[in-house]
Design an enzyme around this catalytic site. Structure first.
Site, PDB file in Angstrom:
ATOM      1  N   TYR A  45      -4.519 -10.800 -20.197  1.00  0.00           N
ATOM      2  CA  TYR A  45      -3.473 -11.644 -19.634  1.00  0.00           C
ATOM      3  C   TYR A  45      -3.914 -13.097 -19.597  1.00  0.00           C
ATOM      4  O   TYR A  45      -3.102 -14.010 -19.814  1.00  0.00           O
ATOM      5  CB  TYR A  45      -3.091 -11.166 -18.227  1.00  0.00           C
ATOM      6  N   LEU A  90      -6.491  -4.809  -4.998  1.00  0.00           N
ATOM      7  CA  LEU A  90      -7.500  -3.884  -4.509  1.00  0.00           C
ATOM      8  C   LEU A  90      -7.017  -2.443  -4.519  1.00  0.00           C
ATOM      9  O   LEU A  90      -7.753  -1.544  -4.122  1.00  0.00           O
ATOM     10  CB  LEU A  90      -7.924  -4.248  -3.078  1.00  0.00           C
ATOM     11  N   TYR A  94     -12.625   6.782 -12.376  1.00  0.00           N
ATOM     12  CA  TYR A  94     -12.742   5.512 -11.646  1.00  0.00           C
ATOM     13  C   TYR A  94     -13.386   4.442 -12.516  1.00  0.00           C
ATOM     14  O   TYR A  94     -12.865   3.330 -12.644  1.00  0.00           O
ATOM     15  CB  TYR A  94     -13.558   5.724 -10.380  1.00  0.00           C
ATOM     16  N   LYS A 135       1.729 -13.294 -13.208  1.00  0.00           N
ATOM     17  CA  LYS A 135       2.180 -14.122 -14.337  1.00  0.00           C
ATOM     18  C   LYS A 135       3.545 -14.732 -14.053  1.00  0.00           C
ATOM     19  O   LYS A 135       3.765 -15.931 -14.260  1.00  0.00           O
ATOM     20  CB  LYS A 135       2.239 -13.278 -15.609  1.00  0.00           C
ATOM     21  N   ARG A 153     -18.792   8.410   1.327  1.00  0.00           N
ATOM     22  CA  ARG A 153     -19.871   7.484   1.010  1.00  0.00           C
ATOM     23  C   ARG A 153     -21.007   7.602   2.018  1.00  0.00           C
ATOM     24  O   ARG A 153     -20.843   8.112   3.124  1.00  0.00           O
ATOM     25  CB  ARG A 153     -19.337   6.070   0.909  1.00  0.00           C
ATOM     26  N   ASP A 213       0.847  -1.191   0.000  1.00  0.00           N
ATOM     27  CA  ASP A 213       0.000   0.000   0.000  1.00  0.00           C
ATOM     28  C   ASP A 213       0.887   1.247   0.000  1.00  0.00           C
ATOM     29  O   ASP A 213       1.954   1.241   0.614  1.00  0.00           O
ATOM     30  CB  ASP A 213      -0.903   0.010   1.239  1.00  0.00           C
ATOM     31  N   SER A 255      -6.604   1.115  -5.177  1.00  0.00           N
ATOM     32  CA  SER A 255      -7.264   2.179  -5.927  1.00  0.00           C
ATOM     33  C   SER A 255      -8.073   3.020  -4.955  1.00  0.00           C
ATOM     34  O   SER A 255      -8.674   2.481  -4.023  1.00  0.00           O
ATOM     35  CB  SER A 255      -8.234   1.618  -6.983  1.00  0.00           C
TER      36      SER A 255
END
Length: 318
Positions: free
Chosen positions: A162, A76, A148, A108, A189, A34, A78
Protein backbone atom coordinates in the site's frame (compact mmCIF):
# COMPACT_ATOMS: atom_id res chain seq x y z
CA UNK A 1 -9.09 23.13 17.13
CA UNK A 2 -10.95 19.84 16.47
CA UNK A 3 -9.52 16.79 18.16
CA UNK A 4 -7.48 14.41 16.07
CA UNK A 5 -9.10 10.99 15.74
CA UNK A 6 -7.44 7.60 16.13
CA UNK A 7 -8.96 4.26 15.13
CA UNK A 8 -7.67 1.28 17.11
CA UNK A 9 -8.60 -2.18 15.83
CA UNK A 10 -8.31 -4.81 18.52
CA UNK A 11 -8.69 -2.01 21.03
CA UNK A 12 -10.38 -4.23 23.64
CA UNK A 13 -7.32 -6.44 23.82
CA UNK A 14 -4.43 -6.31 26.26
CA UNK A 15 -2.13 -3.89 24.43
CA UNK A 16 -4.97 -2.26 22.49
CA UNK A 17 -6.82 -1.11 25.61
CA UNK A 18 -3.65 0.44 27.06
CA UNK A 19 -3.12 2.19 23.73
CA UNK A 20 -6.68 3.59 23.86
CA UNK A 21 -5.94 4.96 27.34
CA UNK A 22 -2.74 6.64 26.15
CA UNK A 23 -4.41 8.20 23.11
CA UNK A 24 -7.23 9.63 25.26
CA UNK A 25 -4.65 11.05 27.69
CA UNK A 26 -2.88 12.66 24.73
CA UNK A 27 -6.08 14.46 23.75
CA UNK A 28 -7.24 12.36 20.79
CA UNK A 29 -10.71 11.06 20.12
CA UNK A 30 -10.62 7.26 19.89
CA UNK A 31 -12.75 4.85 17.88
CA UNK A 32 -12.12 1.35 19.19
CA UNK A 33 -13.06 -1.52 16.87
CA UNK A 34 -13.22 -5.06 18.24
CA UNK A 35 -15.24 -8.24 17.67
CA UNK A 36 -14.37 -9.58 21.16
CA UNK A 37 -13.00 -12.88 19.90
CA UNK A 38 -10.17 -12.52 22.43
CA UNK A 39 -10.66 -8.96 23.70
CA UNK A 40 -12.74 -8.01 26.73
CA UNK A 41 -15.16 -5.21 27.55
CA UNK A 42 -13.72 -5.22 31.05
CA UNK A 43 -10.52 -3.71 29.62
CA UNK A 44 -12.55 -0.70 28.43
CA UNK A 45 -15.05 -0.39 31.28
CA UNK A 46 -13.47 2.84 32.52
CA UNK A 47 -13.76 4.42 29.05
CA UNK A 48 -17.27 3.35 28.09
CA UNK A 49 -19.68 6.28 28.13
CA UNK A 50 -16.91 8.86 28.37
CA UNK A 51 -16.47 11.75 25.98
CA UNK A 52 -14.22 11.25 22.96
CA UNK A 53 -14.35 7.44 23.14
CA UNK A 54 -16.47 5.25 20.87
CA UNK A 55 -16.66 1.47 20.85
CA UNK A 56 -17.64 -0.23 17.60
CA UNK A 57 -18.29 -3.96 17.83
CA UNK A 58 -17.31 -5.19 14.39
CA UNK A 59 -15.15 -7.78 12.67
CA UNK A 60 -12.52 -6.05 10.54
CA UNK A 61 -12.93 -8.82 7.99
CA UNK A 62 -15.98 -6.79 7.00
CA UNK A 63 -15.61 -3.34 5.46
CA UNK A 64 -14.99 -0.80 8.21
CA UNK A 65 -17.58 1.92 8.61
CA UNK A 66 -16.13 4.83 10.59
CA UNK A 67 -17.71 8.27 10.39
CA UNK A 68 -15.81 11.53 10.22
CA UNK A 69 -12.14 12.38 9.84
CA UNK A 70 -9.50 9.84 10.74
CA UNK A 71 -5.92 10.91 11.41
CA UNK A 72 -4.21 7.70 12.51
CA UNK A 73 -5.13 4.01 12.39
CA UNK A 74 -3.52 1.40 14.64
CA UNK A 75 -4.14 -2.17 13.46
CA UNK A 76 -3.83 -4.51 16.44
CA UNK A 77 -6.76 -6.83 15.67
CA UNK A 78 -5.61 -10.46 15.89
CA UNK A 79 -5.39 -13.30 18.36
CA UNK A 80 -1.89 -12.89 19.76
CA UNK A 81 -1.14 -15.71 22.21
CA UNK A 82 -0.32 -19.25 21.04
CA UNK A 83 -3.32 -20.62 22.93
CA UNK A 84 -5.62 -18.19 21.12
CA UNK A 85 -4.33 -18.54 17.59
CA UNK A 86 -4.06 -22.31 17.85
CA UNK A 87 -7.70 -22.33 19.00
CA UNK A 88 -8.73 -19.90 16.22
CA UNK A 89 -6.44 -20.70 13.26
CA UNK A 90 -8.70 -19.55 10.42
CA UNK A 91 -9.85 -16.29 12.09
CA UNK A 92 -6.16 -15.56 12.74
CA UNK A 93 -5.31 -16.04 9.07
CA UNK A 94 -8.30 -14.01 7.88
CA UNK A 95 -7.72 -11.02 10.17
CA UNK A 96 -4.09 -10.91 9.08
CA UNK A 97 -5.04 -10.94 5.41
CA UNK A 98 -8.60 -9.76 4.66
CA UNK A 99 -8.76 -7.73 7.84
CA UNK A 100 -5.46 -5.98 7.20
CA UNK A 101 -6.47 -5.09 3.64
CA UNK A 102 -9.75 -3.61 4.91
CA UNK A 103 -8.02 -1.51 7.56
CA UNK A 104 -5.39 -0.36 5.06
CA UNK A 105 -8.20 0.69 2.73
CA UNK A 106 -9.71 2.82 5.49
CA UNK A 107 -6.37 4.54 6.08
CA UNK A 108 -5.88 5.10 2.35
CA UNK A 109 -9.36 6.56 1.87
CA UNK A 110 -8.99 8.96 4.83
CA UNK A 111 -5.37 9.92 4.23
CA UNK A 112 -4.50 8.62 7.70
CA UNK A 113 -1.24 7.38 9.14
CA UNK A 114 -1.42 3.56 9.38
CA UNK A 115 0.54 1.65 12.03
CA UNK A 116 0.62 -2.14 11.79
CA UNK A 117 1.23 -3.99 15.04
CA UNK A 118 3.31 -6.86 13.70
CA UNK A 119 5.28 -9.27 15.84
CA UNK A 120 8.66 -10.76 16.60
CA UNK A 121 7.12 -14.02 15.39
CA UNK A 122 7.88 -12.96 11.81
CA UNK A 123 11.47 -13.94 12.68
CA UNK A 124 10.34 -17.48 13.58
CA UNK A 125 12.96 -19.53 15.38
CA UNK A 126 15.76 -17.12 14.48
CA UNK A 127 19.24 -17.98 13.23
CA UNK A 128 20.28 -14.38 13.90
CA UNK A 129 20.64 -13.16 17.49
CA UNK A 130 19.71 -10.54 18.46
CA UNK A 131 17.20 -9.96 15.68
CA UNK A 132 17.57 -6.83 13.54
CA UNK A 133 14.84 -5.46 11.29
CA UNK A 134 16.87 -6.53 8.25
CA UNK A 135 16.63 -10.21 9.20
CA UNK A 136 14.15 -12.14 7.02
CA UNK A 137 13.44 -14.85 9.57
CA UNK A 138 13.21 -18.62 9.84
CA UNK A 139 9.53 -19.56 9.76
CA UNK A 140 7.92 -22.95 9.18
CA UNK A 141 5.12 -21.99 6.73
CA UNK A 142 2.98 -25.07 7.47
CA UNK A 143 3.63 -25.64 11.18
CA UNK A 144 0.98 -25.04 13.86
CA UNK A 145 2.32 -21.56 14.63
CA UNK A 146 2.28 -20.59 10.95
CA UNK A 147 -1.31 -19.35 11.14
CA UNK A 148 -0.03 -16.42 13.21
CA UNK A 149 3.49 -16.06 11.82
CA UNK A 150 2.44 -16.08 8.18
CA UNK A 151 -0.64 -13.94 8.81
CA UNK A 152 1.63 -11.24 10.22
CA UNK A 153 4.12 -11.63 7.37
CA UNK A 154 1.24 -11.18 4.91
CA UNK A 155 0.14 -8.11 6.91
CA UNK A 156 3.62 -6.65 6.55
CA UNK A 157 3.72 -7.37 2.82
CA UNK A 158 0.30 -5.73 2.37
CA UNK A 159 1.36 -2.68 4.37
CA UNK A 160 4.50 -2.25 2.29
CA UNK A 161 2.51 -2.73 -0.95
CA UNK A 162 0.00 0.00 0.00
CA UNK A 163 2.86 2.36 0.68
CA UNK A 164 4.49 1.62 -2.69
CA UNK A 165 1.29 1.43 -4.77
CA UNK A 166 -0.82 4.22 -3.26
CA UNK A 167 1.60 6.31 -1.22
CA UNK A 168 -0.31 5.42 1.97
CA UNK A 169 1.54 6.71 5.03
CA UNK A 170 2.24 3.34 6.64
CA UNK A 171 4.50 1.96 9.33
CA UNK A 172 5.33 -1.55 10.53
CA UNK A 173 6.13 -2.18 14.18
CA UNK A 174 7.39 -5.57 15.31
CA UNK A 175 6.32 -6.06 18.92
CA UNK A 176 8.34 -8.45 21.06
CA UNK A 177 6.98 -10.18 24.16
CA UNK A 178 4.92 -7.66 26.12
CA UNK A 179 3.40 -8.12 29.57
CA UNK A 180 1.44 -6.22 32.19
CA UNK A 181 -2.02 -5.71 33.71
CA UNK A 182 -5.07 -6.80 31.67
CA UNK A 183 -3.50 -9.97 30.34
CA UNK A 184 -5.99 -12.81 30.53
CA UNK A 185 -5.30 -15.55 33.03
CA UNK A 186 -6.01 -18.17 30.34
CA UNK A 187 -4.15 -16.66 27.40
CA UNK A 188 -1.40 -19.25 27.64
CA UNK A 189 1.61 -16.95 27.77
CA UNK A 190 4.33 -17.36 30.37
CA UNK A 191 3.70 -14.33 32.58
CA UNK A 192 -0.04 -14.79 33.28
CA UNK A 193 0.40 -18.56 33.54
CA UNK A 194 3.28 -18.27 36.01
CA UNK A 195 1.69 -15.50 38.09
CA UNK A 196 -1.75 -17.08 38.44
CA UNK A 197 -0.32 -20.49 39.30
CA UNK A 198 2.14 -19.02 41.79
CA UNK A 199 -0.63 -17.07 43.51
CA UNK A 200 -2.71 -20.25 43.70
CA UNK A 201 0.22 -22.29 45.03
CA UNK A 202 0.16 -24.55 41.99
CA UNK A 203 3.31 -25.82 40.19
CA UNK A 204 4.69 -23.51 37.53
CA UNK A 205 4.85 -25.40 34.25
CA UNK A 206 8.01 -24.68 32.28
CA UNK A 207 8.34 -26.00 28.73
CA UNK A 208 11.42 -28.01 27.86
CA UNK A 209 14.33 -27.42 30.23
CA UNK A 210 13.44 -23.72 30.56
CA UNK A 211 16.63 -22.66 28.81
CA UNK A 212 14.83 -20.93 25.96
CA UNK A 213 15.02 -17.15 26.30
CA UNK A 214 12.55 -14.30 26.07
CA UNK A 215 12.86 -10.51 26.31
CA UNK A 216 9.84 -9.11 28.17
CA UNK A 217 8.78 -5.48 27.70
CA UNK A 218 6.29 -3.77 30.02
CA UNK A 219 3.10 -2.72 28.26
CA UNK A 220 3.46 1.02 28.98
CA UNK A 221 6.83 1.01 27.22
CA UNK A 222 5.44 -0.86 24.22
CA UNK A 223 2.59 1.66 23.93
CA UNK A 224 5.04 4.56 24.14
CA UNK A 225 6.93 3.03 21.23
CA UNK A 226 3.76 2.67 19.14
CA UNK A 227 2.94 6.34 19.74
CA UNK A 228 6.47 7.43 18.84
CA UNK A 229 6.36 5.56 15.53
CA UNK A 230 2.87 6.89 14.78
CA UNK A 231 4.05 10.48 15.31
CA UNK A 232 6.74 10.03 12.65
CA UNK A 233 6.71 9.30 8.92
CA UNK A 234 9.08 6.33 9.27
CA UNK A 235 7.90 3.26 7.33
CA UNK A 236 9.56 0.69 9.56
CA UNK A 237 9.81 -2.08 10.29
CA UNK A 238 10.79 -1.07 13.81
CA UNK A 239 11.51 -3.53 16.63
CA UNK A 240 9.87 -2.69 19.95
CA UNK A 241 11.03 -4.68 22.95
CA UNK A 242 13.63 -4.90 25.63
CA UNK A 243 17.16 -6.18 25.26
CA UNK A 244 16.99 -7.63 28.80
CA UNK A 245 17.00 -11.32 27.85
CA UNK A 246 16.00 -13.91 30.45
CA UNK A 247 15.52 -17.67 30.31
CA UNK A 248 12.01 -18.93 30.89
CA UNK A 249 13.23 -20.85 33.94
CA UNK A 250 14.76 -17.68 35.42
CA UNK A 251 11.47 -15.88 34.77
CA UNK A 252 9.58 -18.60 36.65
CA UNK A 253 11.86 -18.25 39.67
CA UNK A 254 11.52 -14.46 39.56
CA UNK A 255 7.73 -14.80 39.71
CA UNK A 256 8.04 -17.17 42.66
CA UNK A 257 10.21 -14.63 44.46
CA UNK A 258 7.85 -11.73 43.78
CA UNK A 259 4.76 -13.65 44.87
CA UNK A 260 6.41 -15.29 47.87
CA UNK A 261 4.99 -18.57 46.63
CA UNK A 262 6.28 -21.94 47.76
CA UNK A 263 5.03 -23.54 44.53
CA UNK A 264 7.39 -25.85 42.67
CA UNK A 265 8.51 -25.81 39.04
CA UNK A 266 7.59 -28.75 36.82
CA UNK A 267 8.82 -29.33 33.30
CA UNK A 268 6.58 -30.10 30.31
CA UNK A 269 7.10 -30.90 26.64
CA UNK A 270 8.42 -28.11 24.43
CA UNK A 271 5.78 -26.97 21.89
CA UNK A 272 6.49 -27.49 18.19
CA UNK A 273 8.46 -24.64 16.55
CA UNK A 274 8.84 -22.83 19.89
CA UNK A 275 11.61 -20.22 19.40
CA UNK A 276 14.78 -21.05 21.31
CA UNK A 277 16.02 -17.44 21.63
CA UNK A 278 14.25 -14.15 21.33
CA UNK A 279 15.83 -10.70 21.78
CA UNK A 280 15.43 -7.61 19.61
CA UNK A 281 18.10 -5.28 18.39
CA UNK A 282 16.44 -1.93 19.22
CA UNK A 283 19.11 0.35 17.78
CA UNK A 284 16.71 1.76 15.19
CA UNK A 285 14.03 2.68 17.74
CA UNK A 286 16.61 4.24 20.02
CA UNK A 287 18.38 6.28 17.33
CA UNK A 288 15.34 7.24 15.21
CA UNK A 289 12.75 7.93 17.95
CA UNK A 290 14.73 8.22 21.17
CA UNK A 291 12.72 5.27 22.46
CA UNK A 292 13.88 2.71 24.97
CA UNK A 293 12.06 0.70 27.65
CA UNK A 294 12.04 2.49 31.00
CA UNK A 295 10.51 -0.21 33.19
CA UNK A 296 12.74 -2.86 34.73
CA UNK A 297 11.28 -6.34 34.43
CA UNK A 298 11.22 -6.67 38.24
CA UNK A 299 9.14 -3.48 38.60
CA UNK A 300 6.80 -4.42 35.76
CA UNK A 301 6.28 -7.91 37.14
CA UNK A 302 5.59 -6.53 40.63
CA UNK A 303 2.83 -4.32 39.18
CA UNK A 304 1.49 -7.24 37.16
CA UNK A 305 1.45 -9.57 40.17
CA UNK A 306 -0.44 -6.94 42.19
CA UNK A 307 -3.02 -6.58 39.40
CA UNK A 308 -3.56 -10.33 39.05
CA UNK A 309 -3.85 -10.72 42.83
CA UNK A 310 -6.53 -8.03 42.87
CA UNK A 311 -8.43 -9.66 40.01
CA UNK A 312 -8.30 -13.09 41.60
CA UNK A 313 -9.44 -11.69 44.97
CA UNK A 314 -12.33 -9.85 43.31
CA UNK A 315 -13.37 -13.03 41.52
CA UNK A 316 -13.37 -14.98 44.75
CA UNK A 317 -15.69 -12.49 46.46
CA UNK A 318 -18.28 -12.36 43.67
Amino acid sequence: MPRRTAVVTGGAGFIGSHLCDALIRDGLAVVCVDNFLTGSRDNLAHLLGTEHFELVEQDVNDKLVVAGEVDVVFHLASPASPADYLRHPLPTLSVGSIGTLNVLELAKERGARFVLASTSEVYGDPHQHPQTEAYWGNVNPIGPRSVYDEAKRFSEASTAAYRREFGTNTAIVRIFNTFGPRMRTDDGRAVPAFVTRALAGQPLQVAGDGGQSRSLCYVEDTVAGLLAVAASDHPGPVNLGTEDERTVLALAHLVLDLTGSAAEVEFTALPEDDPVRRRPDTTLAREEFGWAPRTAIEDGLAATVAWFAEQLAAGATR
